[in-house]
Enzyme design. Structure first.
Site, PDB file in Angstrom:
ATOM      1  N   PRO A  14       9.440  -3.117 -11.707  1.00 23.54           N
ATOM      2  CA  PRO A  14       9.088  -1.840 -11.071  1.00 23.54           C
ATOM      3  C   PRO A  14       7.579  -1.648 -10.981  1.00 23.54           C
ATOM      4  O   PRO A  14       6.845  -2.015 -11.903  1.00 23.54           O
ATOM      5  CB  PRO A  14       9.700  -0.798 -12.015  1.00 23.54           C
ATOM      6  N   CYS A  37     -14.635   6.081  10.758  1.00 25.73           N
ATOM      7  CA  CYS A  37     -14.649   6.141  12.219  1.00 25.73           C
ATOM      8  C   CYS A  37     -13.396   5.520  12.828  1.00 25.73           C
ATOM      9  O   CYS A  37     -13.452   4.441  13.443  1.00 25.73           O
ATOM     10  CB  CYS A  37     -15.903   5.457  12.734  1.00 25.73           C
ATOM     11  N   GLU A  38     -12.271   6.151  12.628  1.00 26.04           N
ATOM     12  CA  GLU A  38     -10.989   5.695  13.171  1.00 26.04           C
ATOM     13  C   GLU A  38     -10.116   6.930  13.345  1.00 26.04           C
ATOM     14  O   GLU A  38     -10.053   7.766  12.435  1.00 26.04           O
ATOM     15  CB  GLU A  38     -10.245   4.805  12.158  1.00 26.04           C
ATOM     16  N   TYR A  41      -0.279   2.171  -5.169  1.00 25.23           N
ATOM     17  CA  TYR A  41      -0.649   1.647  -3.854  1.00 25.23           C
ATOM     18  C   TYR A  41      -1.704   2.506  -3.156  1.00 25.23           C
ATOM     19  O   TYR A  41      -1.687   2.647  -1.941  1.00 25.23           O
ATOM     20  CB  TYR A  41       0.597   1.496  -2.957  1.00 25.23           C
TER      21      TYR A  41
HETATM   22  N1  LLP Z   1       8.594  -7.160  -6.914  1.00 22.98           N
HETATM   23  C1  LLP Z   1       8.232  -7.703  -5.733  1.00 22.98           C
HETATM   24  C2  LLP Z   1       8.582  -9.086  -5.448  1.00 22.98           C
HETATM   25  C3  LLP Z   1       7.544  -6.916  -4.785  1.00 22.98           C
HETATM   26  O1  LLP Z   1       7.211  -7.446  -3.624  1.00 22.98           O
HETATM   27  C4  LLP Z   1       7.215  -5.572  -5.095  1.00 22.98           C
HETATM   28  C5  LLP Z   1       6.484  -4.738  -4.131  1.00 22.98           C
HETATM   29  C6  LLP Z   1       7.600  -5.071  -6.345  1.00 22.98           C
HETATM   30  C7  LLP Z   1       8.295  -5.884  -7.226  1.00 22.98           C
HETATM   31  C8  LLP Z   1       7.303  -3.664  -6.766  1.00 22.98           C
HETATM   32  O2  LLP Z   1       7.945  -2.752  -5.941  1.00 22.98           O
HETATM   33  P1  LLP Z   1       7.905  -1.165  -6.257  1.00 22.98           P
HETATM   34  O3  LLP Z   1       8.680  -0.939  -7.520  1.00 22.98           O
HETATM   35  O4  LLP Z   1       6.499  -0.786  -6.415  1.00 22.98           O
HETATM   36  O5  LLP Z   1       8.539  -0.559  -5.068  1.00 22.98           O
HETATM   37  N2  LLP Z   1       2.097  -0.825  -0.261  1.00 22.98           N
HETATM   38  C9  LLP Z   1       3.432  -0.313  -0.043  1.00 22.98           C
HETATM   39  C10 LLP Z   1       4.428  -0.913  -1.006  1.00 22.98           C
HETATM   40  C11 LLP Z   1       4.457  -2.425  -0.959  1.00 22.98           C
HETATM   41  C12 LLP Z   1       5.419  -3.023  -1.962  1.00 22.98           C
HETATM   42  C13 LLP Z   1       5.234  -4.490  -2.046  1.00 22.98           C
HETATM   43  N3  LLP Z   1       6.067  -5.153  -2.997  1.00 22.98           N
HETATM   44  C14 LLP Z   1       3.397   1.203  -0.128  1.00 22.98           C
HETATM   45  O6  LLP Z   1       2.337   1.765  -0.352  1.00 22.98           O
HETATM   46  O7  LLP Z   1       4.411   1.854   0.063  1.00 22.98           O
END
Ligand code: LLP
Length: 425
Positions: free
Chosen positions: A282, A351-352, A379
């Site tokens: 997570p 500037c976007e 993130y």
């Molecule tokens: N494991 C893998 C293989 C992953 O690719 C990810 C996230 C996680 C675990 C953790 O996932 P989480 O529990 O955080 O959902 N930047 C995007 C989210 C990209 C997630 C990428 N992978 C946002 O801001 O929503």
């Protein structure tokens, strides 16, 4: 005022506090934009997972891409977590945070030979491998070092996580994982390679998942494979169900981690896998609702079609609205009486046209007021950049009534240090 999902954030005498720390004085002392995180909120989020795992053989590997600040990593490592990494840089951060190597798992579709070498030398717990080509290279690298790489293969269960397409990863059209119907062959291949030891299976179906059903479906699909792979004579020591659990940005109602895992264990028990070692990765759900980003209103710009509140944080600090049209609640640190409230687009100085943090927000603000962008623990800082040569923000970790700087604001010297203007060459 409702403050979605942020239990450690509250109003006292019309002023916003995180735990027992008033936020306005922090903004004055440290400047803005400023990220502020609650240690208590992170530990409470972790505790929910730990409750769901009580009495089970489980390892929580915090996906550090969500927020890789060293102090936050140490908090989770000291609480017994492993770390899920996706790059050589994250590996070095994990080591700097004191993570035991055997609790580090290395995910991602494109590990380089250099990254594999370093990870093998320090003896990480597992490589989560995403392609046959990567299996071959990892085996060669490991053999060359006289080592064996523990591997898990990421399978793509082909379920719809019902989330934003950019953060949905478990469908056939995604670049991630090995297709379900090819998985058994790929496992046979992995088991035949001299530098590898097959230890597990993993999947990750997407992020910001707010429903239970995609998890249950993915688990069924993965357990079908476990069955088939073990029938083929390849034992699997652990099953890794990835990350993905959502948080409350805007009245979202994801299941609590403890509830999710009670339900998932019911399925594991029913299918006879309740004693198996479970690993999870997570990210967002451990840190997302623990943080806010403070930003000062620079100017109000009324217009015919729109009013703009121009603030000092921008898409380089908070890229999620620009990238995913993501919603973050925005609230003033100190409430006014509401008499001059108007609807604003909250935008940054970059500037976007895509540089917006919130659209059509009803706010009673004046230049000099400080706003809090909520649910900014995941993130945000980890995706921040220096676009427009803007220094990245400072970060503060709050615990009770104590507030400590865990990253100082970047300086222009930090930005110029790696560059060379050729006049001395
Ligand atoms: N494991 C893998 C293989 C992953 O690719 C990810 C996230 C996680 C675990 C953790 O996932 P989480 O529990 O955080 O959902 N930047 C995007 C989210 C990209 C997630 C990428 N992978 C946002 O801001 O929503």
């Amino acid at each position: 005022m409702t403050l979605p999902g942020q239990p450690q954030l509250h109003l006292r005498d019309q002023s916003l506090y995180l735990e027992d720390v008033p936020l306005a004085p922090l903004a004055r002392e440290h400047g803005t934009p400023l990220f502020v995180y609650s240690e208590g909120a992170m530990l409470a989020a972790l505790a929910s997972y730990q409750r769901g795992f009580e009495g089970r053989d489980a390892l929580i590997c915090y996906a550090m891409k969500a927020n890789a600040n060293l102090a936050i990593l140490k908090l989770f490592v000291n609480a017994g977590c492993g770390l899920d990494i996706v790059s050589g840089g994250e590996l070095e951060r994990a080591l700097a945070a004191g993570a035991p190597p055997e609790r580090i798992i290395f995910s991602g579709v494109g590990k380089t030979r250099a990254e594999m070498t370093r990870a093998l030398e320090i003896g990480i717990g597992c490589f989560n491998v995403e392609s046959e080509a990567e299996l071959d290279v990892l085996s060669t690298v490991a053999t060359g070092l006289g080592r064996t790489a523990s591997v898990s293969i990421r399978v793509n269960p082909d379920v719809d996580a019902q989330t934003h397409p950019y953060i949905s990863t478990g469908l056939k059209g995604n670049k991630f994982g090995i297709a379900h119907d090819r998985a058994l062959d790929v496992y046979r291949h992995a088991a035949s390679l001299p530098g590898l030891k097959v230890v597990g299976i993993d999947c990750h179906i997407g992020s910001q998942i707010t429903q239970l059903s995609p998890y249950l479906d993915a688990m069924d699909r993965v357990l079908d494979l476990v069955n088939a792979i073990e029938d083929a004579g390849i034992p699997l020591h652990h099953i890794d169900f990835g990350g993905g659990l959502g948080i409350d940005y805007k009245g979202d109602t994801p299941p609590e981690a403890a509830t999710l895992w009670q339900q998932l264990f019911a399925k594991l028990d029913a299918r006879g896998y309740g004693d198996r070692r479970i690993v999870i990765e997570p990210g967002r759900s451990l840190v997302g609702n623990a943080g806010v980003c403070l930003t000062e209103v620079l100017y109000l710009k009324p217009g015919e079609a729109k009013n703009f509140a121009i603030v000092d944080a921008a898409m380089n600090d908070l890229p999620r609205p620009a990238m995913y049209e993501a919603f973050h609640q925005i609230v003033p640190l100190e409430a006014r009486d509401g008499r001059t409230a108007a609807t604003y687009d909250v935008v940054g100085p970059v500037c976007e046209s895509g540089d917006w943090l919130g659209r059509d927000r009803l706010l009673d603000v004046e230049p000099g007021d400080v706003l809090a962008v909520l649910s900014a623990g995941a993130y945000c800082m980890s995706m921040a950049s220096n676009y427009n040569s803007r220094p990245r923000a400072a970060e503060i970790l709050v615990s009770g009534n104590a507030a400590r700087v865990v990253r100082r604001r970047e300086t222009i010297e930090d930005q110029l240090r790696a560059e060379q203007d050729l006049s001395q060459a």
